[in-house]
Motif scaffolding. Structure first.
Motif, mmCIF file in Angstrom:
data_model
loop_
_atom_site.group_PDB
_atom_site.id
_atom_site.type_symbol
_atom_site.label_atom_id
_atom_site.label_comp_id
_atom_site.label_asym_id
_atom_site.label_seq_id
_atom_site.Cartn_x
_atom_site.Cartn_y
_atom_site.Cartn_z
ATOM 1 N N SER A 47 29.104 23.946 45.678
ATOM 2 C CA SER A 47 29.320 23.166 44.464
ATOM 3 C C SER A 47 30.350 23.848 43.554
ATOM 4 O O SER A 47 30.564 25.066 43.625
ATOM 5 C CB SER A 47 28.007 22.991 43.706
ATOM 6 N N ARG A 48 30.952 23.050 42.726
ATOM 7 C CA ARG A 48 31.896 23.546 41.727
ATOM 8 C C ARG A 48 31.190 24.540 40.811
ATOM 9 O O ARG A 48 31.749 25.563 40.433
ATOM 10 C CB ARG A 48 32.451 22.362 40.939
ATOM 11 N N GLN A 49 29.933 24.251 40.472
ATOM 12 C CA GLN A 49 29.144 25.129 39.611
ATOM 13 C C GLN A 49 28.908 26.491 40.264
ATOM 14 O O GLN A 49 28.949 27.524 39.603
ATOM 15 C CB GLN A 49 27.795 24.482 39.262
ATOM 16 N N ALA A 50 28.695 26.494 41.575
ATOM 17 C CA ALA A 50 28.487 27.755 42.299
ATOM 18 C C ALA A 50 29.746 28.622 42.228
ATOM 19 O O ALA A 50 29.666 29.843 42.027
ATOM 20 C CB ALA A 50 28.111 27.482 43.754
ATOM 21 N N VAL A 51 30.895 28.000 42.364
ATOM 22 C CA VAL A 51 32.162 28.733 42.274
ATOM 23 C C VAL A 51 32.339 29.280 40.860
ATOM 24 O O VAL A 51 32.671 30.451 40.672
ATOM 25 C CB VAL A 51 33.358 27.836 42.661
ATOM 26 N N TYR A 52 32.098 28.425 39.872
ATOM 27 C CA TYR A 52 32.227 28.831 38.468
ATOM 28 C C TYR A 52 31.318 30.031 38.162
ATOM 29 O O TYR A 52 31.765 31.036 37.575
ATOM 30 C CB TYR A 52 31.881 27.663 37.546
ATOM 31 N N ASP A 53 30.060 29.947 38.577
ATOM 32 C CA ASP A 53 29.108 31.024 38.321
ATOM 33 C C ASP A 53 29.544 32.326 38.995
ATOM 34 O O ASP A 53 29.476 33.406 38.399
ATOM 35 C CB ASP A 53 27.708 30.644 38.808
ATOM 36 N N ASN A 54 30.017 32.214 40.227
ATOM 37 C CA ASN A 54 30.466 33.396 40.957
ATOM 38 C C ASN A 54 31.664 34.045 40.270
ATOM 39 O O ASN A 54 31.713 35.268 40.117
ATOM 40 C CB ASN A 54 30.813 33.021 42.403
ATOM 41 N N ILE A 55 32.612 33.227 39.838
ATOM 42 C CA ILE A 55 33.802 33.768 39.177
ATOM 43 C C ILE A 55 33.424 34.428 37.852
ATOM 44 O O ILE A 55 33.903 35.524 37.537
ATOM 45 C CB ILE A 55 34.871 32.665 38.989
ATOM 46 N N LYS A 56 32.553 33.808 37.077
ATOM 47 C CA LYS A 56 32.137 34.389 35.795
ATOM 48 C C LYS A 56 31.403 35.720 35.998
ATOM 49 O O LYS A 56 31.629 36.677 35.260
ATOM 50 C CB LYS A 56 31.252 33.412 35.004
ATOM 51 N N ARG A 57 30.523 35.773 36.991
ATOM 52 C CA ARG A 57 29.814 37.030 37.282
ATOM 53 C C ARG A 57 30.807 38.112 37.731
ATOM 54 O O ARG A 57 30.696 39.275 37.335
ATOM 55 C CB ARG A 57 28.758 36.821 38.368
ATOM 56 N N THR A 58 31.763 37.719 38.541
ATOM 57 C CA THR A 58 32.754 38.672 39.036
ATOM 58 C C THR A 58 33.642 39.171 37.904
ATOM 59 O O THR A 58 33.964 40.364 37.836
ATOM 60 C CB THR A 58 33.603 38.042 40.163
ATOM 61 N N GLU A 59 34.039 38.282 37.005
ATOM 62 C CA GLU A 59 34.816 38.705 35.837
ATOM 63 C C GLU A 59 34.045 39.744 35.029
ATOM 64 O O GLU A 59 34.617 40.760 34.605
ATOM 65 C CB GLU A 59 35.137 37.507 34.937
ATOM 66 N N ALA A 60 32.758 39.498 34.829
ATOM 67 C CA ALA A 60 31.920 40.441 34.082
ATOM 68 C C ALA A 60 31.838 41.783 34.804
ATOM 69 O O ALA A 60 31.893 42.846 34.169
ATOM 70 C CB ALA A 60 30.526 39.857 33.864
ATOM 71 N N MET A 61 31.734 41.735 36.126
ATOM 72 C CA MET A 61 31.692 42.973 36.908
ATOM 73 C C MET A 61 32.997 43.753 36.770
ATOM 74 O O MET A 61 32.987 44.980 36.593
ATOM 75 C CB MET A 61 31.445 42.664 38.387
ATOM 76 N N LEU A 62 34.115 43.049 36.835
ATOM 77 C CA LEU A 62 35.414 43.707 36.695
ATOM 78 C C LEU A 62 35.540 44.369 35.321
ATOM 79 O O LEU A 62 36.050 45.492 35.206
ATOM 80 C CB LEU A 62 36.549 42.707 36.916
ATOM 81 N N GLU A 63 35.062 43.687 34.288
ATOM 82 C CA GLU A 63 35.092 44.267 32.940
ATOM 83 C C GLU A 63 34.186 45.499 32.853
ATOM 84 O O GLU A 63 34.538 46.490 32.201
ATOM 85 C CB GLU A 63 34.680 43.226 31.896
ATOM 86 N N GLU A 64 33.041 45.464 33.529
ATOM 87 C CA GLU A 64 32.147 46.630 33.547
ATOM 88 C C GLU A 64 32.811 47.809 34.252
ATOM 89 O O GLU A 64 32.714 48.949 33.787
ATOM 90 C CB GLU A 64 30.834 46.289 34.251
ATOM 91 N N TYR A 65 33.462 47.541 35.370
ATOM 92 C CA TYR A 65 34.176 48.607 36.075
ATOM 93 C C TYR A 65 35.245 49.212 35.162
ATOM 94 O O TYR A 65 35.399 50.431 35.110
ATOM 95 C CB TYR A 65 34.824 48.093 37.359
#
Length: 112
Positions: A47-65
């Motif tokens: 789903s589009r929502q699954a992609v959106y959620d994955n990208i948002k979580r990944t962005e947050a992870m990149l910011e944490e790194y």
């Protein structure tokens, strides 16, 4: 938006090896290849929502790194220092004397 995209591209470049292959694929398609959420969802049959959620979580992870490792911040600082040093050299050293110094600085910059 362009500033965020540029930042995410740099963070992705620095930290992509810390991501899962799925996260790498989504981020690459979204930020580097400019795919829409719908296009990514279609390609991965989710789903589009699954992609959106994955990208948002990944962005947050990149910011944490970045908060922990500061690779992008250090890169930006080196770029600023390089520009400042180049400018100072240009003002204070004759062109023929500075060519070798500029060449070394450019090599140093390319290491990033």
């Amino acid at each position: 938006m362009l500033e965020k995209t540029t930042r995410m591209n740099y963070l992705f470049d620095f930290y992509q090896d810390l991501l899962t292959p799925k996260q790498q694929n989504y981020m690459s398609l979204y930020y580097l290849d400019d795919f829409s959420l719908g296009e990514i969802a279609e390609q991965f049959e989710v789903s589009r929502q699954a992609v959106y959620d994955n990208i948002k979580r990944t962005e947050a992870m990149l910011e944490e790194y970045e908060d922990k490792l500061h690779l992008y911040e250090k890169f930006r600082m080196r770029q600023k220092m390089f520009k400042k040093l180049s400018s100072l050299l240009e003002k204070h050293i004759k062109k023929e004397e500075s060519k070798e110094i500029f060449d070394v600085l450019k090599e140093l910059q390319e290491l990033d």
